[in-house]
Design a protein around this motif. Structure first.
Motif, short mmCIF file in Angstrom:
data_model
loop_
_atom_site.label_atom_id
_atom_site.label_comp_id
_atom_site.label_asym_id
_atom_site.label_seq_id
_atom_site.Cartn_x
_atom_site.Cartn_y
_atom_site.Cartn_z
N ALA A 105 0.83 -1.21 0.00
CA ALA A 105 0.00 0.00 0.00
C ALA A 105 0.87 1.26 0.00
O ALA A 105 1.83 1.35 0.75
N GLY A 106 0.53 2.20 -0.87
CA GLY A 106 1.21 3.50 -0.89
C GLY A 106 2.60 3.49 -1.49
O GLY A 106 3.32 4.47 -1.36
N ALA A 107 3.00 2.43 -2.14
CA ALA A 107 4.34 2.36 -2.74
C ALA A 107 4.27 1.50 -4.00
O ALA A 107 3.33 0.72 -4.16
N PRO A 108 5.25 1.64 -4.88
CA PRO A 108 5.27 0.74 -6.05
C PRO A 108 5.42 -0.71 -5.58
O PRO A 108 6.13 -0.99 -4.61
N ASP A 109 4.72 -1.60 -6.23
CA ASP A 109 4.77 -3.02 -5.86
C ASP A 109 6.12 -3.61 -6.27
O ASP A 109 6.46 -3.60 -7.45
N PRO A 110 6.89 -4.15 -5.31
CA PRO A 110 8.19 -4.73 -5.67
C PRO A 110 8.03 -6.06 -6.41
O PRO A 110 7.17 -6.87 -6.06
N ILE A 111 8.84 -6.23 -7.44
CA ILE A 111 8.82 -7.46 -8.23
C ILE A 111 9.53 -8.56 -7.44
O ILE A 111 10.66 -8.39 -7.00
#
Length: 171
Positions: A105-111
């Motif tokens: 939530a609130g951040a780019p989703d890490p791969i």
């Protein structure tokens, strides 16, 4: 004879009870959550007078089982009507990349993982479709399946062009 018949009835009753319990305890079938994206993209290697836009459609689907996320993509493409069929030498390379990401939530989703599926030969044969194999990775808590078309157009002087799609809903 009576003892043999009684034993057979008891065995059949026990087996029926066990089979019924196995059916009740079987896990439900996994239902995938999906999102679809349709894009019209320009053939960057052609600048002539004829129509050269490709229609690319990708449906990203994901589901969870335990600590694993499973994801796959249903792909389809339409070749411009002015192109010959098949369309040789349109691409230097073409692939679709499936990403498995942890949803934050609130951040780019890490791969967490990704896998490429080659499409050049399929796409140069004309209109078509392809469903990628299901790809899995352990991701705790929430996750999404994401993807992108990665096309390297012939005669454009560039490498891969990245065309993002909409990620699956969070699972």
């Amino acid at each position: 004879m009576r003892t043999l018949l009684r034993r057979a009835m008891v065995a059949a009753t026990c087996l029926g009870t066990l089979a019924g319990a196995a059916v009740v305890m079987a896990p439900p079938a996994m239902a995938a959550s999906c999102n679809t994206t349709t894009k019209t993209v320009d053939d960057r290697g052609y600048s002539g007078p004829w129509a050269d836009n490709w229609t690319l459609k990708a449906t990203m689907c994901s589901y969870r089982s335990g600590s694993y996320i499973y994801s796959y993509a249903k792909l389809s493409w339409d070749v411009p009507s002015s192109y010959p069929n098949p369309t040789p030498r349109t691409f230097d390379a073409a692939k679709f990349r499936v990403y498995l990401k942890k949803s934050v939530a609130g951040a780019p989703d890490p791969i967490r993982a990704h896998r490429d599926f080659g499409l050049e030969g399929r796409m140069e044969k004309g209109d078509g479709s392809y469903t990628t194999p299901t790809f899995r990775h352990a991701v705790s808590r929430y996750a999404v399946g994401d993807g992108a078309w990665k096309l390297n157009w012939n005669n454009d002087g560039d490498g891969y062009v990245h065309y993002s799609v909409t990620a699956s809903p969070r699972v």
